[in-house]
Design a protein around this motif. Sequence first.
Motif, PDB file in Angstrom:
ATOM      1  N   ILE A 405       0.818  -1.137   0.135  1.00 60.62           N
ATOM      2  CA  ILE A 405       0.070  -0.029  -0.223  1.00 60.62           C
ATOM      3  C   ILE A 405       0.830   1.439   0.064  1.00 60.62           C
ATOM      4  O   ILE A 405       0.644   2.173  -0.762  1.00 60.62           O
ATOM      5  N   GLU A 406       1.842   1.117   0.832  1.00 56.14           N
ATOM      6  CA  GLU A 406       2.627   2.487   0.968  1.00 56.14           C
ATOM      7  C   GLU A 406       3.395   2.774  -0.199  1.00 56.14           C
ATOM      8  O   GLU A 406       3.682   3.935  -0.474  1.00 56.14           O
ATOM      9  N   ASN A 407       3.869   1.745  -1.133  1.00 52.86           N
ATOM     10  CA  ASN A 407       4.699   1.955  -2.342  1.00 52.86           C
ATOM     11  C   ASN A 407       3.682   1.768  -3.443  1.00 52.86           C
ATOM     12  O   ASN A 407       4.482   1.801  -4.713  1.00 52.86           O
ATOM     13  N   SER A 408       2.471   1.833  -3.233  1.00 51.56           N
ATOM     14  CA  SER A 408       1.827   1.496  -4.652  1.00 51.56           C
ATOM     15  C   SER A 408       1.479   2.947  -5.211  1.00 51.56           C
ATOM     16  O   SER A 408       1.094   4.154  -4.813  1.00 51.56           O
ATOM     17  N   ILE A 409       1.560   2.960  -6.560  1.00 53.11           N
ATOM     18  CA  ILE A 409       1.257   3.958  -7.490  1.00 53.11           C
ATOM     19  C   ILE A 409      -0.437   4.173  -7.553  1.00 53.11           C
ATOM     20  O   ILE A 409      -1.043   5.296  -7.946  1.00 53.11           O
ATOM     21  N   GLY A 410      -1.145   2.925  -7.447  1.00 48.37           N
ATOM     22  CA  GLY A 410      -2.518   2.932  -7.496  1.00 48.37           C
ATOM     23  C   GLY A 410      -3.037   3.730  -6.779  1.00 48.37           C
ATOM     24  O   GLY A 410      -4.246   4.268  -7.026  1.00 48.37           O
ATOM     25  N   ILE A 411      -2.547   4.160  -5.486  1.00 46.76           N
ATOM     26  CA  ILE A 411      -3.327   4.932  -4.350  1.00 46.76           C
ATOM     27  C   ILE A 411      -3.589   6.254  -5.064  1.00 46.76           C
ATOM     28  O   ILE A 411      -4.497   7.225  -4.351  1.00 46.76           O
ATOM     29  N   VAL A 412      -2.760   6.902  -5.947  1.00 51.45           N
ATOM     30  CA  VAL A 412      -3.144   7.989  -6.779  1.00 51.45           C
ATOM     31  C   VAL A 412      -4.439   8.291  -7.095  1.00 51.45           C
ATOM     32  O   VAL A 412      -4.925   9.200  -7.337  1.00 51.45           O
ATOM     33  N   THR A 413      -5.239   7.411  -7.405  1.00 54.53           N
ATOM     34  CA  THR A 413      -6.564   7.327  -8.042  1.00 54.53           C
ATOM     35  C   THR A 413      -7.479   8.060  -7.073  1.00 54.53           C
ATOM     36  O   THR A 413      -8.321   8.905  -7.362  1.00 54.53           O
ATOM     37  N   ALA A 414      -7.135   7.729  -5.745  1.00 57.26           N
ATOM     38  CA  ALA A 414      -7.865   8.413  -4.621  1.00 57.26           C
ATOM     39  C   ALA A 414      -7.730   9.886  -4.481  1.00 57.26           C
ATOM     40  O   ALA A 414      -8.653  10.702  -3.939  1.00 57.26           O
ATOM     41  N   LEU A 415      -6.851  10.487  -5.344  1.00 53.47           N
ATOM     42  CA  LEU A 415      -6.430  11.925  -5.253  1.00 53.47           C
ATOM     43  C   LEU A 415      -6.976  12.581  -6.174  1.00 53.47           C
ATOM     44  O   LEU A 415      -7.018  13.808  -6.496  1.00 53.47           O
ATOM     45  N   ASN A 416      -7.688  12.112  -7.401  1.00 52.06           N
ATOM     46  CA  ASN A 416      -8.123  12.387  -8.395  1.00 52.06           C
ATOM     47  C   ASN A 416      -9.298  13.702  -8.321  1.00 52.06           C
ATOM     48  O   ASN A 416      -9.278  14.608  -8.901  1.00 52.06           O
ATOM     49  N   PRO A 417     -10.019  13.412  -7.335  1.00 49.06           N
ATOM     50  CA  PRO A 417     -11.049  14.450  -7.109  1.00 49.06           C
ATOM     51  C   PRO A 417     -10.545  15.755  -6.596  1.00 49.06           C
ATOM     52  O   PRO A 417     -11.169  16.711  -6.558  1.00 49.06           O
ATOM     53  N   TYR A 418      -9.261  15.521  -5.954  1.00 46.98           N
ATOM     54  CA  TYR A 418      -8.765  16.677  -5.132  1.00 46.98           C
ATOM     55  C   TYR A 418      -7.661  17.524  -6.077  1.00 46.98           C
ATOM     56  O   TYR A 418      -7.445  18.655  -6.097  1.00 46.98           O
ATOM     57  N   ILE A 419      -6.871  16.751  -6.891  1.00 48.97           N
ATOM     58  CA  ILE A 419      -5.858  17.233  -7.769  1.00 48.97           C
ATOM     59  C   ILE A 419      -6.171  17.436  -9.012  1.00 48.97           C
ATOM     60  O   ILE A 419      -5.354  17.914 -10.120  1.00 48.97           O
ATOM     61  N   GLY A 420      -6.975  16.526  -9.379  1.00 48.00           N
ATOM     62  CA  GLY A 420      -7.551  16.600 -10.924  1.00 48.00           C
ATOM     63  C   GLY A 420      -6.682  15.177 -11.591  1.00 48.00           C
ATOM     64  O   GLY A 420      -5.434  14.868 -11.147  1.00 48.00           O
ATOM     65  N   TYR A 421      -7.279  14.798 -12.695  1.00 50.75           N
ATOM     66  CA  TYR A 421      -6.643  13.754 -13.492  1.00 50.75           C
ATOM     67  C   TYR A 421      -5.316  13.989 -14.198  1.00 50.75           C
ATOM     68  O   TYR A 421      -4.307  13.180 -13.885  1.00 50.75           O
ATOM     69  N   THR A 422      -4.929  15.256 -14.559  1.00 51.56           N
ATOM     70  CA  THR A 422      -3.639  15.610 -15.321  1.00 51.56           C
ATOM     71  C   THR A 422      -2.680  15.619 -14.436  1.00 51.56           C
ATOM     72  O   THR A 422      -1.357  14.923 -14.330  1.00 51.56           O
ATOM     73  N   HIS A 423      -2.965  16.351 -12.733  1.00 48.97           N
ATOM     74  CA  HIS A 423      -1.869  16.037 -12.058  1.00 48.97           C
ATOM     75  C   HIS A 423      -1.681  14.808 -11.436  1.00 48.97           C
ATOM     76  O   HIS A 423      -0.514  14.359 -11.128  1.00 48.97           O
ATOM     77  N   ALA A 424      -2.807  14.080 -11.424  1.00 48.22           N
ATOM     78  CA  ALA A 424      -2.610  12.613 -10.889  1.00 48.22           C
ATOM     79  C   ALA A 424      -1.813  11.806 -11.766  1.00 48.22           C
ATOM     80  O   ALA A 424      -0.790  11.026 -11.242  1.00 48.22           O
ATOM     81  N   THR A 425      -1.983  11.919 -13.105  1.00 44.72           N
ATOM     82  CA  THR A 425      -1.164  11.278 -13.981  1.00 44.72           C
ATOM     83  C   THR A 425       0.429  11.536 -13.825  1.00 44.72           C
ATOM     84  O   THR A 425       1.218  10.787 -13.963  1.00 44.72           O
ATOM     85  N   ALA A 426       0.601  13.015 -13.758  1.00 47.14           N
ATOM     86  CA  ALA A 426       2.010  13.140 -13.704  1.00 47.14           C
ATOM     87  C   ALA A 426       2.568  12.635 -12.321  1.00 47.14           C
ATOM     88  O   ALA A 426       3.984  12.320 -12.348  1.00 47.14           O
ATOM     89  N   VAL A 427       1.833  12.632 -11.178  1.00 49.03           N
ATOM     90  CA  VAL A 427       2.389  12.182 -10.022  1.00 49.03           C
ATOM     91  C   VAL A 427       2.746  10.837 -10.098  1.00 49.03           C
ATOM     92  O   VAL A 427       3.826  10.231  -9.666  1.00 49.03           O
ATOM     93  N   ALA A 428       1.693  10.161 -10.823  1.00 48.32           N
ATOM     94  CA  ALA A 428       1.852   8.666 -11.013  1.00 48.32           C
ATOM     95  C   ALA A 428       3.053   8.240 -11.841  1.00 48.32           C
ATOM     96  O   ALA A 428       3.952   7.459 -11.572  1.00 48.32           O
ATOM     97  N   GLN A 429       3.491   8.956 -12.867  1.00 48.03           N
ATOM     98  CA  GLN A 429       4.512   8.832 -13.694  1.00 48.03           C
ATOM     99  C   GLN A 429       5.853   8.987 -13.008  1.00 48.03           C
ATOM    100  O   GLN A 429       6.799   8.190 -13.081  1.00 48.03           O
ATOM    101  N   GLU A 430       5.977  10.308 -12.170  1.00 43.36           N
ATOM    102  CA  GLU A 430       6.975  10.419 -11.630  1.00 43.36           C
ATOM    103  C   GLU A 430       7.248   9.298 -10.524  1.00 43.36           C
ATOM    104  O   GLU A 430       8.451   8.926 -10.248  1.00 43.36           O
ATOM    105  N   ALA A 431       6.251   8.917  -9.861  1.00 43.82           N
ATOM    106  CA  ALA A 431       6.397   7.980  -8.649  1.00 43.82           C
ATOM    107  C   ALA A 431       6.935   6.671  -9.259  1.00 43.82           C
ATOM    108  O   ALA A 431       7.971   6.064  -8.674  1.00 43.82           O
TER     109      ALA A 431
END
Length: 472
Positions: A405-431
């Motif tokens: 859980i702590e190392n998963s990128i999938g958790i970024v989905t929970a942030l979509n409503p707060y930072i938006g899909y574009t920012h969430a995608t960028a965060v996932a790619q960088e992670a």
Amino acid sequence: MTSTHQRIEHDLLGDLAVPASAYYGVHTLRALDNFPITGIAISAYPNLINALASVKEAAAMANHELGLLSAQKMSAIVHACRQVRQGVAHEHFVVDVIQGGAGTSTNMNANEVIANVALEHLGHQRGEYAVLHPNEDVNLGQSTNDVYPTALKIATYAGIMQLLEAMAILRASFERKAEEFKDDLKMGRTQLQDAVPMTLGQEFSTFAVMLGEDEERLREAAKLICEINLGATAIGTGINTDPQYARLVCRHLSNITSIPLTTSPNLVEATQDVGSFVQLSGVLKRVAVKLSKTCNDLRLLSSGPRAGLGEINLPPVQAGSSIMPGKVNPVIPEVVNQIAFEVLGNDVTVSFAAEAGQLQLNAFEPIIAHSLFKSVAHLRAGCLTLASKCVDGITANRDRLRSIIENSIGIVTALNPYIGYTHATAVAQEALASGRSVAEIVLENGLLSQAQLDEILQPAMLTQPRKIAAAT
């Protein structure tokens, strides 16, 4: 002519020496010679033997009620049938489970055994058919074509009830684990890729729910099995029976078996149609498919112990390798997988056998019976084994769950409503590129505060619907 070792019986082909100790007779002996197919006798299915005895008892009672069978003969046949249902002479039901003749050999075997048990009860020797005859008396008002399918339905119904009990035991085992693991957060997966968080309890609850759904489908199939064609005789016209016989024999059979049996409204259709068996086989296939999928999941979740998912631990039940020391394999889920493969094959057999019926009779009910009995019995054994030797002993590898859980990128989905899909995608790619955590990158880029992250990433927030603030 008899001796201490043999007695001579006669059929349309001539005389044949039958072992004096045998409760079966000449017709059974012919079938033994004609069908050396599987080496499995019908006695391997006690439910079938008991069902045949129930049918013969009900027929004797109905025929006596109609004045067609004397009280003495009826009493002797009823006694013999009850003895058989208590296990007497089961070893004398010897014909092969796969046989030509639409089950005639099975019916003849039952007639002969019951007749000879009844003869002994009357104080006579086996084979003294002038006193009580297998066909004239035990089979009075009957044909294989209504006796055999009726017995198959009674036997199958009994098997279904036993399977339902086993499924309920397995479902309860999964329900206990769902409660035990209800607070253990983990990553869900779709297409074997990280998806979004869930609890291990939610995962195990789905196994229980799937079983519960299939229990309901099985009960529905059991209701179809309760419609019988007894009284149809050869093709459904009821030739050689009294007009009241079908109603009476069904009533007696329902009382004997405690099954809510009904007589088909069209006995000609019922004698040739095996649709209820096809329906049941399809439901058994459904049970098998979903049970196998569950076992696949258990094997995946327990894979490792270090190079796999390793989220749960299956109880070790035996050494897993003759060459790799310390290896333990998921042998219980594997054996249930194999049961499922067999059930799928049995369903194909039932389908072909049902399709092959011609005109007023399906001659292939013996292979339908053999296939269904195997499927029911093996699924029952599989459910009980999976519950007691696997599911009851499963433990959660909580450190591993937490680390994923702590190392998963999938958790970024929970942030979509707060930072938006574009920012969430960028965060996932960088992670993914850096190996750093999603939370660390979100904080570094000032997308959310630590307090906001703590609130959003609470287990309760991650594993169920929640109210989301409207966009401004």
